[in-house]
Structure formats: C-alpha cells, structure tokens
Design a protein around this motif. Structure first.
Motif, PDB file in Angstrom:
ATOM      1  N   TRP A 263      37.876  42.451  34.191  1.00 29.43           N
ATOM      2  CA  TRP A 263      38.037  42.021  35.609  1.00 29.43           C
ATOM      3  C   TRP A 263      36.747  41.856  36.455  1.00 29.43           C
ATOM      4  O   TRP A 263      35.814  42.719  36.388  1.00 29.43           O
ATOM      5  N   GLU A 264      36.353  40.547  36.680  1.00 27.95           N
ATOM      6  CA  GLU A 264      34.947  40.232  37.169  1.00 27.95           C
ATOM      7  C   GLU A 264      35.290  38.835  37.818  1.00 27.95           C
ATOM      8  O   GLU A 264      36.396  38.281  38.000  1.00 27.95           O
ATOM      9  N   HIS A 265      34.327  38.325  38.645  1.00 27.99           N
ATOM     10  CA  HIS A 265      34.546  37.240  39.611  1.00 27.99           C
ATOM     11  C   HIS A 265      35.854  37.298  40.588  1.00 27.99           C
ATOM     12  O   HIS A 265      36.918  36.598  40.301  1.00 27.99           O
ATOM     13  N   VAL A 266      36.162  38.390  41.069  1.00 22.94           N
ATOM     14  CA  VAL A 266      37.236  38.822  41.861  1.00 22.94           C
ATOM     15  C   VAL A 266      37.413  37.999  42.913  1.00 22.94           C
ATOM     16  O   VAL A 266      38.580  37.704  43.404  1.00 22.94           O
ATOM     17  N   ASP A 267      36.419  36.948  43.470  1.00 21.65           N
ATOM     18  CA  ASP A 267      36.747  36.021  44.462  1.00 21.65           C
ATOM     19  C   ASP A 267      37.647  34.954  43.725  1.00 21.65           C
ATOM     20  O   ASP A 267      38.225  34.161  44.440  1.00 21.65           O
ATOM     21  N   PHE A 268      37.706  34.859  42.599  1.00 22.27           N
ATOM     22  CA  PHE A 268      38.407  33.579  41.821  1.00 22.27           C
ATOM     23  C   PHE A 268      39.825  34.358  40.749  1.00 22.27           C
ATOM     24  O   PHE A 268      40.720  33.442  40.946  1.00 22.27           O
ATOM     25  N   GLN A 270      42.374  37.146  40.631  1.00 18.75           N
ATOM     26  CA  GLN A 270      42.903  38.063  41.241  1.00 18.75           C
ATOM     27  C   GLN A 270      43.165  39.678  40.582  1.00 18.75           C
ATOM     28  O   GLN A 270      43.120  40.336  41.369  1.00 18.75           O
ATOM     29  N   ASP A 271      43.163  39.471  39.327  1.00 16.72           N
ATOM     30  CA  ASP A 271      43.314  40.642  38.676  1.00 16.72           C
ATOM     31  C   ASP A 271      42.958  40.371  37.232  1.00 16.72           C
ATOM     32  O   ASP A 271      42.521  39.286  36.918  1.00 16.72           O
ATOM     33  N   GLU A 272      42.828  41.622  36.560  1.00 12.12           N
ATOM     34  CA  GLU A 272      42.411  41.124  34.860  1.00 12.12           C
ATOM     35  C   GLU A 272      43.333  40.431  34.127  1.00 12.12           C
ATOM     36  O   GLU A 272      43.302  39.750  33.176  1.00 12.12           O
ATOM     37  N   GLU A 273      44.639  40.602  34.328  1.00  5.25           N
ATOM     38  CA  GLU A 273      45.715  39.772  33.981  1.00  5.25           C
ATOM     39  C   GLU A 273      45.441  38.200  34.079  1.00  5.25           C
ATOM     40  O   GLU A 273      45.577  37.391  33.015  1.00  5.25           O
ATOM     41  N   ALA A 274      44.772  37.792  35.198  1.00  4.78           N
ATOM     42  CA  ALA A 274      44.260  36.444  35.488  1.00  4.78           C
ATOM     43  C   ALA A 274      43.183  36.019  34.460  1.00  4.78           C
ATOM     44  O   ALA A 274      43.202  34.938  34.136  1.00  4.78           O
TER      45      ALA A 274
END
Length: 571
Positions: A263-268, A270-274
């Motif tokens: 999970w990174e770019h949490v502004d884009f 929503q979570d690691e699944e995304a």
C-alpha cells in the motif's frame, strides 16, 4: 491557431489529436500539418482563367501571396508541445524526449526544480508559475499543438482550462507514454519501491553491453549523459512504470518487472486491495509471448501470481511457466529474490570494501558467479538480481550464459546509483552527510539498514520530512517503527502536495510516537540546519552520519548544513 476538426472522446475528459500522437509514436522527421483551403484554390484558379478581370486578379494575387507566406512559415515552424508540471521527474523526462523527437518544447511548474536545469540547457522554454500566457504567442494567434499534463496537476489548472477552451488537445502522461512506447520492445519496471534504481541500473547495463536502447527513469542517473533518459535508435525501451493514477495501465510491455507491491499513494489507493487490483490489470497488459519477472520474496508481489504456498515453497515444478490468463494470451514468469525457491537468487550476502554488497548469484539452486555492487543494502541486491533476470530473458538465445554473466559482473560493479538514493552530499571531519528519497516506511527501513551496513560503528542521526498528510496519517505507526532503527531522529513539518483540507496529524505526532531513540520535532528546515550545525561544531571529530530522508525539499538540508559547517570549522 491550428484547430483540429475531429477529436475522439477519451477518459479524463482529454481531447486527443491523432496526428500529434502519430508523430510522438514514430518520433521521426516531423512536417507541419498543412490544410487545404478549397476557397483559396478556387480563387487562384479563377485568377488564372480570368486575368482580364482586374478585381478577381487583384484578390487572387493577394490571397496567393498570403498562402505563400503561410506555406513558408509552416515549413520552418516545428510542432509545439507544452508540458504542465515539467519540474517533476516523470514529465521532465518526457519533455527532454520531445526535444529529441524534434518538437519545439515548453513547460511550466509552480517552482524551479533541479530537473529543469537540464531542460533549460536543452533549449526548452520554461516558466515558473502557471498562466494563460505560457501557452500562447504572437499576440494570442499561436498555441501549442498539444498539452501534456503531470498526474500531480489538478484539472482546474489555468493552462489546462485555457487550452481546452481554445481546442488544444490535452493529454495525460499515461496516454503520452503509451503512444511513445507502443512500437518498441517495452521493458516496464514497476513496483512500490525500487523501480527507479532497477530501471536505471537495467538501462545502464544494457547500454554498457552495446544495446541502442531508449530509457526513461524517474530519477536523475549521474551516469546518463542526459540525466534521466537514454535516446538510442534500437527497439528496446526501458521505462519506469508508475502505478500512481493508473499511469502504467496504458502500456503494452514485452517484459514487465515487478519489484514488490504494498500500500502506497494512499491519496489515490484506498487500501492494499485497490493497489493489487491495479497491478493485476497491469499484468493483463503484457504482450503475447512476453515475460513477467517478479520478486518471489515479496508477499504482495507474489500474491499476484495466485499460486498456493505450503510453508515457504512454491507449488510448481519450475519458476518459469506459461500464464494463460492474460488478455493478450500467455506470457512466461521468472521469479527472483534471496530465497532459494526463486529461479534467480542470491546467497552469502555480505558487505564489501566499497560500501556495497557482495553475493553469490545462483540459478535454480546452482551457484554461478560472485557479484559485487557499489550500492549498499539488501534492497539493491534484489534490484540487481531483477536486472540479471531481465538481461537473461532478453539475450539468452543470442549469447552464452557465462558470457552474459561476465558482462553483467563488470557493469553491475561500475554502477554508482541514482541521485537522492543514499547519495553522499559530503563530509567534514567526523561528519558524513547523506540524502535519500525514502518517503515510505519500507523505504526508510531499507535505507537505515544500508546506512548501518556502510557505517557500522558511526552514530546515525536521521532528519525525516513526512511527505503528504494522507501518507503520514495512514502509516504513522509504521514510520515510527522504521525510524526507531536510527540513533537520533528529527522530524520536520509535513511536505504537502496534491492535498486540500485539514488533517488531524502532523510531524510532531510522529516524533512523539517513536519508541527507542531520542526524537524531536523541528518544523523548519532552516532551524534544523542551525541546530545541527551548532551541535556538530561542539565536537567536530565525533563520528556521525547525518541522513536526510523524504520526498519533498528535505534534500536542501544536507548542502546547507555542509556549507555552514565549513564556515564554522574552517574559518
């Protein structure tokens, strides 16, 4: 202004001009778009057939002269591409490529960056600040043929709005990259961490081996004459493939390299699944008969393969096997890592006298060669194995494996790394100053381990600038855990980009949550420089490493501190 009569509808409300994309796609000799003027041709014809009629003769002569002037102008005038957000690592590379392609190039950004220095030397017209005036010339009669926009630029940017109101096609970076690379044998290097170093190292090695490749890397590579690009005339194109904003989803790679995934770019996302969803879509873009090279040690990356585990062993006979699930038919897979379950792996990793790492390269459990690197850290061992695996895929049918290994050994050792990747700023007496782009907990941990590897007996003081409130809010505890491996931590104010609104978190919250080493919150970078300079000057012979970390302007601290210490200690 040249207007385009037909533009197709595409995502993100961008208008696309086919002829410009064709020019980007081929990059070859450009000729200006010429449009026929049927009325003018009729007038010219009429003037020839009715020379006795003075009025028609006068009008035809005037319009014929105008046509000649326009024709001369079109022959001498290049197509003009304007880049909005040109100061960033990604768009600056595309702007430089556009210069190589023969375009007239301009660009703008809210402030000057080091990447713009090279663009200025290349003749790019640059603007600090965004304005309608940046995209119009000749009293508003001439506009760019196309606008290319960074993912970091909001759609209400004044230049984007002005361009759309005047019918100028606006392209997002992902579509531009897709057209730029689609006719090449694309090697797309993706991953949450390590993609810049891996792409840079791969491009460097291929060029050193005699390949006439093209390359775009999202960081400055000191050993590239033109900073972050290579412009050859061969078929291979090495590209750092960015997942942010789905940028890599327009690519069609022949080889896809995935260094890791989390999970990174949490502004884009929503979570690691995304994040995983986007990477799965990326894998479906691999061309028929292509190849996936993936780090089998990383749980996030390995989960993309949808294989089951029993303990730590892979449930298949070979690490290289067809995957029928691609939209473009099957591709092959090669895994790499430290674990011997991977096809390509490292054993006996140890520090060397150059501050980097030595290791034994193994293939399917069999040792092949001793590899030496100048760049420190286990993460760079992994990056180098990814490069080795990729080179083997590219050339295994053309050269003997031992010949390839001998060449790789030489060029891997010669690579000195990227700017802002454990970059030495300088040293004075017992103080060594380094800078790194690390702005995610995993990256922070990796670079601290690399620092301890290179300087096992020195005190490590870290100055960390959080990059975006959203990332800090989501990953604060992970940052605190990673920073606990330092001997002393200074946390600054958050460097915020792309974000609006208020956040219930700040740098002070991170500083107070670090358990173990002394930590303090100093918001101002100038105040950090002043305090460190005073403290170090009290005992200049004390052995200490100052490591500045973050994705913002924290890289200004090291040079200022070094300058201040020189004034204090050599006066």
């Amino acid at each position: 202004m040249i207007k385009t009569p037909a533009m197709s509808s595409v995502p993100d409300s961008c208008c696309f001009q086919t002829n410009i994309l064709e020019k980007v796609k081929t990059h070859f000799n450009l000729t200006h778009l010429r449009r026929k003027n049927t009325a003018l041709e009729k007038c010219i014809l009429a003037s020839k057939e009715n020379r006795r009629i003075s009025l028609l003769t006068t009008r035809a002569s005037k319009r014929e002269q105008d046509c000649k002037l326009v024709h001369v102008k079109d022959q001498n005038q290049k197509d003009w591409i304007h880049f909005v957000g040109v100061g960033g690592c990604g768009l600056s590379a595309l702007a430089l490529l556009a210069v190589k392609q023969g375009f007239e190039v301009s660009g703008s950004d809210i402030k000057w960056s080091s990447f713009m220095d090279g663009l200025q030397r290349a003749g790019v017209r640059l603007h600090v600040g965004h304005s309608m005036l940046n995209i119009q010339r000749q009293n508003g009669s001439r506009f760019p043929n196309a606008i290319v926009v960074s993912s970091a630029i909001p759609q209400d940017n004044v230049e984007i709005l002005h361009a759309k109101s005047n019918g100028i096609p606006v392209y997002k970076r992902d579509y531009w990259l897709a057209k730029l690379t689609e006719n090449h044998k694309l090697i797309a290097v993706a991953g949450t961490h390590g993609k810049s170093t891996t792409a840079g190292l791969l491009a460097y090695v291929l060029k050193a081996m005699g390949d006439y490749l093209k390359a775009v890397v999202g960081a400055h590579v000191p050993q590239f004459p033109e900073g972050n690009i290579i412009w050859g005339d061969g078929q291979h194109f090495v590209l750092e493939a960015d997942e942010y904003d789905g940028c890599f989803l327009g690519l069609l790679p022949y080889i896809a390299v995935i260094t890791n995934m989390e999970w990174e770019h949490v502004d884009f996302f929503q979570d690691e699944e995304a994040v995983e969803t986007f990477y799965r879509r990326f894998l479906k873009r691999i061309r028929k008969g292509g190849h996936l090279i993936i780090c089998g040690d990383n749980l996030g990356a390995y989960s993309l393969l949808d294989y089951t585990r029993e303990g730590s062993k892979l449930q298949h006979e070979s690490s290289t096997m067809p995957v029928p699930g691609s939209d473009l038919d099957g591709y092959s897979i090669t895994t790499y890592g430290i674990s011997s379950t991977n096809e390509w792996h490292a054993s006996s990793i140890r520090p060397n006298s150059q501050g980097g790492s030595d290791y034994v390269l193994c293939h399917r459990g069999q040792p092949l060669a001793e590899i030496s690197l100048q760049i420190p850290g286990v993460h760079n061992v992994l990056n180098s194995i990814a490069v080795i695996a990729t080179v083997m895929v590219l050339f295994h049918n053309q050269r003997q494996i031992h010949e390839l290994i001998d060449s790789l050994k030489l060029h891997l050792l010669d690579f000195i790394g990227l700017s802002r990747r454990f970059e030495m700023i300088g040293n004075i007496h017992g103080c060594h100053i380094y800078d790194d782009y690390a702005h995610h907990p995993t990256e922070v941990y990796a670079v601290l381990q690399a620092a301890h590897q290179r300087f096992p007996l020195k005190r490590l003081l870290v100055v960390f600038q959080p990059h975006t409130y959203s990332r800090l809010a989501a990953l604060k505890d992970d940052f605190a855990a990673a920073l606990s491996y330092a001997d002393h931590v200074v946390v600054t104010a958050v460097y915020s980009v792309r974000e609006e609104g208020s956040w219930n978190v700040c740098g002070k919250d991170l500083a107070t949550s670090i358990i173990g080493p002394p930590s303090e919150y100093i918001p101002s970078l100038d105040d950090v420089v002043d305090k460190l300079a005073i403290e170090i000057s009290k005992d200049p012979l004390r052995q200490i490493v100052i490591l500045t970390l973050g994705g913002g302007d924290i890289n200004t601290v090291g040079p200022k501190l070094l300058h201040d210490l020189h004034k204090r200690l050599t006066a």
